[in-house]
Design an enzyme around this catalytic site. Structure first.
Site, mmCIF file in Angstrom:
data_model
loop_
_atom_site.group_PDB
_atom_site.id
_atom_site.type_symbol
_atom_site.label_atom_id
_atom_site.label_comp_id
_atom_site.label_asym_id
_atom_site.label_seq_id
_atom_site.Cartn_x
_atom_site.Cartn_y
_atom_site.Cartn_z
ATOM 1 C CD GLU A 428 50.391 -31.624 9.155
ATOM 2 O OE1 GLU A 428 51.302 -32.312 8.756
ATOM 3 O OE2 GLU A 428 50.546 -30.622 9.564
ATOM 4 N N GLY A 429 48.059 -33.834 4.707
ATOM 5 C CA GLY A 429 47.669 -34.914 3.970
ATOM 6 C C GLY A 429 46.303 -34.931 4.006
#
Length: 569
Positions: A428-429
Site C-alpha cells: 500500500e505504498g
C-alpha cells in the site's frame, strides 16, 4: 498467551483523546450512540479472542496453497471468515443504502486493529473488501453498485486490488495490462498482475478484482490508467455468479510471513470487466481504495504490535533468569526488559491515538464536508500508515528480544509476529513513499494543515502547564521545533532536499503527536499508570524528535555526494 482485545483502551481513547463524541454528535453518525459503540467493541473483542486468535498459528503452519488451479485456505479460515461475514464485520462503515452499518470509520479502525492482532493473515481479506466497497460507493455506476455492493457488504463475495506488475511496482504508471472495448459496455482485460493479496479463496461465492489497465491509445504514465471491475464469475441476469471469467491464479508466492494469506500472480486473458469511474481516471478511483487501505494497514501494524506486546509481557512476567532488583524474580524486573516493555506499550498507545485521530478526521470530513477536516485526514494518513507499521515491526522485534533464545524458536510464536508484520511497511505504498507524500503533496498548502494541528497541540500544552508543567513544557517545545522544521521544509523548492530527510521528518512528526496524546492521557488520569507511561514517553522517547528534524533539515547534498562507487567501496 491468549490474545486479549484492548477494549478498555479504545474506550479511553474515544472518550478522552480523539473525541469520538464530536463524530457521533453529527447527523450522519447520530446512531452510533455510546451504547452501540460499546456493544460493537465488546462483541468484536469476543470474536477476536474466541474465534480468530486460535487461527493465528494455523495460517503459519498450514499455508494457503494452490491445488489444481484452486486456492485452498488454511484450516479453520473458512469458518473464521464466515464468523466475520455473518457478524457484519465486513460492512461496519459501508453505506446502509446497500446493507452496511454506516458506522464511523473510527469504530471500524478499532475493530480492524483487533482482528489484525488476532489473525492478520485472515483479516487482510475483509480489509481488501472494505476498500473495494468504498471505491465502488464513490465511483461505480448505479447499475454496478446494485449488483456488487450488497454481495460484498454481506461477505458473500470478496474484493481485491490489482495494481502491481513485474515492471510496475511503486511506479504504477509503467503498467502494461490492456483493456479493449467489447461490443457491449464491457471491456476485455489482458495482462498479468503480481503480489495480489487474497486473489482467490475457497469460502466466498465470488472474488471481484479491481484492476488497473490501459485503454487503447491512452497516454503514457499514470494519467493514462483506467480502473476496471473484473469478477471471477460473471454475474447472471439475477446478479448471481454465472459463467467463469477468463482469469486464473498462476501461482502463489512463498513468503517470509503471512502464510495464511494467499498472495498470487494473476493472469487475465481477455477477461470481461467493467469501467469504474471515467476513462483514464483509474488512479483517482484506486486512491479511494488505497487511502482506506493505508489507514487499515497502519492499524494492522498496531494490532500486531499489541499481540506481540501481550505475548512478550506474559513471558517476561513468568521467565526467571538471573538476579533482579524487583520482587517478582522474573525478567520483567531487569531494567532493560522493563525498558523494552515500556517502549512497546508507549509506542502502541501513540500509534493507536494517531490512527484513531486520522479516522476521526475522515469521519468529520464526511459528516460536515469541512475542507479543514479533509486536510487533517490527508495529513495524518501517511503518518498513520508509516508510524503504525514501523511500530509493529519494532515492537515485534523487541518481543523476540525479550524472549531471548526462545524468541528465535518458532514454537514460541514470537517470531511469527515479526515475520507477518514486516510486509506492512512495504505494501500500500512503502513507508518511504508515505514520507515523500507527507513532505511534498501534503505540504502543497504551505504547511497550513500541519500548522493548524500544531496550534492545537501548543494550546493544549500551554493549558497543561498549570497541572503537569514538567510534561507540558517539553511537548510545547517539541511542537515549536516541528513548526520550525515545517517552515524550513516548505521553503525548499528542490524536492530532492525534502525527500532526503522525509523519513526522519515523518518519524519526528509522529514523536510529537505521540507526546501530545500521552500528555492528554496523563491529564485525563493523573497520578496513575497513564501518567507514568506518559512520563516515560515524554522523557525518554520524545527527545528523538530533535535528531530526526536535524536529519530532515540537512538537505540532499551530502547524501547524493555518495556515489554508487562510494557505496560499493
Amino acid at each position: 498467551m491468549p490474545y486479549r482485545a484492548p477494549v478498555a483502551d479504545y474506550r479511553f481513547l474515544f472518550d478522552h483523546i480523539v473525541a469520538l463524541p464530536q463524530v457521533t454528535g453529527t447527523d450522519k453518525f447520530a446512531d452510533a450512540t455510546p451504547d452501540v459503540v460499546d456493544a460493537i467493541l465488546t462483541e468484536a473483542g469476543k470474536l477476536c479472542e474466541e474465534v480468530l486468535a486460535p487461527l493465528q498459528r494455523n495460517g503459519d503452519l498450514h499455508p494457503a496453497h494452490l491445488e489444481n488451479g484452486v486456492v485452498r485456505t488454511s484450516p479453520g479460515f473458512a469458518e473464521g471468515y464466515r464468523a466475520i461475514a455473518d457478524g457484519g464485520w465486513v460492512s461496519i462503515a459501508a453505506s446502509p443504502d446497500h446493507g452496511g452499518m454506516g458506522l464511523p470509520m473510527t469504530v471500524t479502525t478499532a475493530v480492524n486493529e483487533m482482528m489484525s492482532a488476532a489473525c492478520l493473515s485472515l483479516q487482510l481479506n475483509p480489509l481488501m473488501t472494505q476498500g473495494q466497497i468504498e471505491a465502488l460507493e464513490h465511483h461505480a455506476s448505479p447499475a454496478l453498485q446494485e449488483i456488487y455492493l450488497p454481495k460484498l457488504i454481506s461477505g458473500e463475495w470478496a474484493g481485491t486490488m490489482n495494481l502491481t506488475e513485474a515492471q510496475a511496482g511503486s511506479d504504477v504508471g509503467a503498467l502494461r495490462t490492456r483493456a479493449e472495448p467489447n461490443d457491449d459496455d464491457s471491456y476485455a482485460i489482458t495482462g498479468q498482475k503480481i503480489f495480489i493479496s487474497w486473489a482467490d479463496n475457497d469460502f466466498t461465492e465470488n472474488v471481484c478484482h479491481l484492476v488497473l489497465a490501459r485503454l487503447p491509445e491512452s497516454i503514457p504514465g499514470t494519467k493514462g490508467i483506467s480502473l476496471f471491475l473484473v469478477p471471477k464469475y460473471i454475474p447472471d441476469s439475477d446478479g448471481n455468479p454465472g459463467k467463469v471469467n477468463t482469469l486464473n491464479v498462476v501461482s502463489l508466492e512463498h513468503k517470509m510471513g503471512l502464510h495464511g494469506s494467499p498472495t498470487a500472480v494473476m493472469q487475465y486473458n481477455g477477461a470481461q470487466g467493467w469501467l469504474i469511474g471515467g476513462a483514464n481516471d483509474g488512479m483517482k478511483c484506486m486512491f479511494t481504495m488505497m487511502n482506506n487501505a493505508r489507514l487499515g494497514v497502519g492499524g494492522q501494524g498496531i494490532g500486531v504490535a499489541e499481540a506481540a506486546y501481550q505475548h512478550a509481557l506474559a513471558y517476561a512476567t513468568e521467565r526467571r533468569q538471573g538476579k533482579t532488583s524487583g520482587e517478582t524474580g522474573a525478567i520483567v524486573d531487569h531494567a532493560d526488559v522493563r525498558r523494552m516493555l515500556a517502549t512497546m506499550k508507549a509506542d502502541i498507545f501513540a500509534a493507536r491515538a494517531i490512527a484513531l485521530s486520522c479516522a476521526v478526521a475522515i469521519d468529520m470530513a464526511r459528516a460536515t464536508g469541512d475542507a479543514e477536516w479533509s486536510a487533517r485526514a490527508a495529513l495524518l494518513t501517511p503518518i498513520t500508515k508509516a508510524f503504525g507499521t514501523d511500530t509493529g515491526i519494532a515492537v515485534s522485534d523487541m518481543g523476540v528480544q525479550i524472549h531471548g533464545g526462545m524468541g528465535f524458536i518458532e514454537e514460541t510464536g514470537a517470531a511469527q509476529f515479526s515475520r507477518d508484520v514486516r510486509v506492512t511497511a512495504i505494501y500500500e505504498g512503502t513507508n518511504g513513499i508515505q514520507a515523500m507524500d507527507l513532505v511534498a503533496r501534503k505540504m502543497m498548502d504551505g504547511g497550513d494543515a500541519a500548522f493548524t494541528l500544531l496550534d492545537e497541540i501548543e494550546a493544549d500544552a500551554e493549558a497543561a502547564k498549570t497541572t503537569l508543567p514538567d510534561l507540558a513544557d517539553p511537548v510545547w517545545q517539541a511542537s515549536e521545533t516541528l513548526r520550525e522544521a515545517i517552515e524550513w521544509l516548505v521553503a525548499q523548492q528542490d524536492l530532492g532536499a525534502r525527500f532526503a530527510g522525509s523519513v526522519p521528518f515523518l518519524r519526528g512528526f509522529a514523536r510529537v503527536l505521540g507526546a501530545h496524546y500521552h500528555l492528554k492521557a496523563a491529564l485525563a488520569e493523573p497520578g496513575g499508570a497513564r501518567e507514568r507511561l506518559a512520563r516515560f514517553y515524554i522523557t525518554r522517547l520524545l527527545p528523538e524528535h530533535k535528531g530526526n528534524f536535524d536529519h530532515a533539515r540537512a538537505g540532499a547534498t551530502d547524501l547524493m555526494a555518495l556515489s554508487p562507487e562510494d557505496l560499493a567501496a
